[in-house]
Design a protein around this motif. Structure first.
Motif, PDB file in Angstrom:
ATOM      1  N   ARG A   7      64.700  29.665  -6.143  1.00  0.00           N
ATOM      2  CA  ARG A   7      63.870  30.429  -5.206  1.00  0.00           C
ATOM      3  C   ARG A   7      63.929  29.777  -3.823  1.00  0.00           C
ATOM      4  NH1 ARG A   7      58.843  29.658  -8.931  1.00  0.00           N
ATOM      5  NH2 ARG A   7      59.952  27.677  -8.975  1.00  0.00           N
ATOM      6  N   ILE A   8      64.232  30.591  -2.825  1.00  0.00           N
ATOM      7  CA  ILE A   8      64.473  30.113  -1.466  1.00  0.00           C
ATOM      8  C   ILE A   8      63.350  30.551  -0.527  1.00  0.00           C
ATOM      9  CG2 ILE A   8      66.116  30.052   0.455  1.00  0.00           C
ATOM     10  CD1 ILE A   8      67.270  28.943  -2.124  1.00  0.00           C
ATOM     11  N   PHE A   9      62.919  29.626   0.322  1.00  0.00           N
ATOM     12  CA  PHE A   9      61.961  29.936   1.393  1.00  0.00           C
ATOM     13  C   PHE A   9      62.682  29.696   2.713  1.00  0.00           C
ATOM     14  CE2 PHE A   9      58.041  28.256   3.825  1.00  0.00           C
ATOM     15  CZ  PHE A   9      57.798  29.500   4.381  1.00  0.00           C
ATOM     16  N   LEU A  10      62.817  30.754   3.528  1.00  0.00           N
ATOM     17  CA  LEU A  10      63.555  30.679   4.788  1.00  0.00           C
ATOM     18  C   LEU A  10      62.592  30.578   5.963  1.00  0.00           C
ATOM     19  CD1 LEU A  10      66.200  33.500   4.135  1.00  0.00           C
ATOM     20  CD2 LEU A  10      66.501  31.028   3.847  1.00  0.00           C
ATOM     21  N   VAL A  11      62.772  29.550   6.797  1.00  0.00           N
ATOM     22  CA  VAL A  11      61.965  29.373   8.002  1.00  0.00           C
ATOM     23  C   VAL A  11      62.913  29.345   9.187  1.00  0.00           C
ATOM     24  CG1 VAL A  11      60.221  27.986   9.163  1.00  0.00           C
ATOM     25  CG2 VAL A  11      60.315  28.011   6.664  1.00  0.00           C
ATOM     26  N   GLU A  12      62.991  30.471   9.885  1.00  0.00           N
ATOM     27  CA  GLU A  12      63.972  30.648  10.958  1.00  0.00           C
ATOM     28  C   GLU A  12      63.451  31.710  11.915  1.00  0.00           C
ATOM     29  OE1 GLU A  12      66.658  31.176  13.583  1.00  0.00           O
ATOM     30  OE2 GLU A  12      67.133  29.625  12.113  1.00  0.00           O
ATOM     31  N   ASP A  13      63.420  31.382  13.220  1.00  0.00           N
ATOM     32  CA  ASP A  13      62.810  32.317  14.172  1.00  0.00           C
ATOM     33  C   ASP A  13      63.733  33.459  14.589  1.00  0.00           C
ATOM     34  OD1 ASP A  13      64.313  30.318  15.527  1.00  0.00           O
ATOM     35  OD2 ASP A  13      63.365  30.862  17.417  1.00  0.00           O
ATOM     36  N   HIS A  14      65.037  33.312  14.452  1.00  0.00           N
ATOM     37  CA  HIS A  14      65.944  34.400  14.808  1.00  0.00           C
ATOM     38  C   HIS A  14      66.061  35.354  13.618  1.00  0.00           C
ATOM     39  CE1 HIS A  14      67.124  31.338  17.819  1.00  0.00           C
ATOM     40  NE2 HIS A  14      67.230  32.412  18.589  1.00  0.00           N
TER      41      HIS A  14
END
Length: 205
Positions: A14-21
């Motif tokens: 399970r992946i949690f993505l933290v990226e503003d673009h």
């Protein structure tokens, strides 16, 4: 912030993505989802959204992919929070080539670091390698990064000590110099002679 509450395969990473673009984040999410072993548990575009997800999400996650430069601050504190969670790994992405930023990320608890220009497939593969127990950084690289952070902190400490030794007037001269003023402008701003300003500069140096 997006929380994905779909049926995840029992053995999915399970992946949690933290990226503003958003476009880059969505491309990452797509690449992970197309691989059978991954499921995207959540997405965030800022530190505030990431922390809200951490508070509210009923689902856990195994790997966080975190951009260091976010609209509301850098990600070092968030990395430290994530590293305190049992069984969570953090892969850091950075657009900066400064080794010191990578070093700070490792010190904060990152399991691996990649430059943001890396192909998306390489990012996905890096997560796969982390989950399989493979280290993205050798022990020697980790030690060197921690040494770099230690040296940087010592330099900052010495710089602060040096500034503390300046007189109030010398600090004013230094601040004016930082504003890009030349000797004449500094003298006029502080209502002193150019000769006095030069004396202060010699003392500062």
């Amino acid at each position: 912030m997006a929380i994905i509450d779909n049926d995840m395969q029992e053995h999915s990473t399970r992946i949690f993505l933290v990226e503003d673009h958003a476009s880059f984040r969505q491309a990452l999410a797509f690449m992970f989802e197309r691989e059978g072993e991954f499921a995207v548990a959540g997405q965030a575009g800022s530190l505030a959204e990431a922390r809200a997800f951490l508070r509210k999400s009923p689902l856990g996650f195994d790997v966080a992919v975190v951009d260091l430069a976010l609209p509301d601050g850098d990600g070092f504190g968030l990395i430290a929070e994530l590293s305190s969670r049992p069984d969570v790994m953090t892969l850091v992405l950075s657009a900066s080539l400064e080794p010191s930023r990578f070093a700070r990320a490792v010190e904060a608890g990152a399991s691996g670091v990649l430059h943001k220009s890396a192909p998306i497939g390489e990012i996905v593969d890096a997560v796969r390698r982390l989950r399989s127990g493979e280290a993205l950084l050798s022990p020697a690289e980790v030690v060197e990064m921690l040494r770099m952070v230690s040296r940087r902190r010592q330099e900052e400490y010495e710089a602060r000590r040096a500034i503390e030794k300046l007189t109030p007037r010398e600090k004013q001269v230094l601040m004016a110099l930082g504003e890009g003023l030349d000797s004449k402008d500094i003298a006029e701003k502080l209502h002193i002679t150019v000769e006095t300003e030069r004396t202060h500069m010699v003392n500062i140096l």
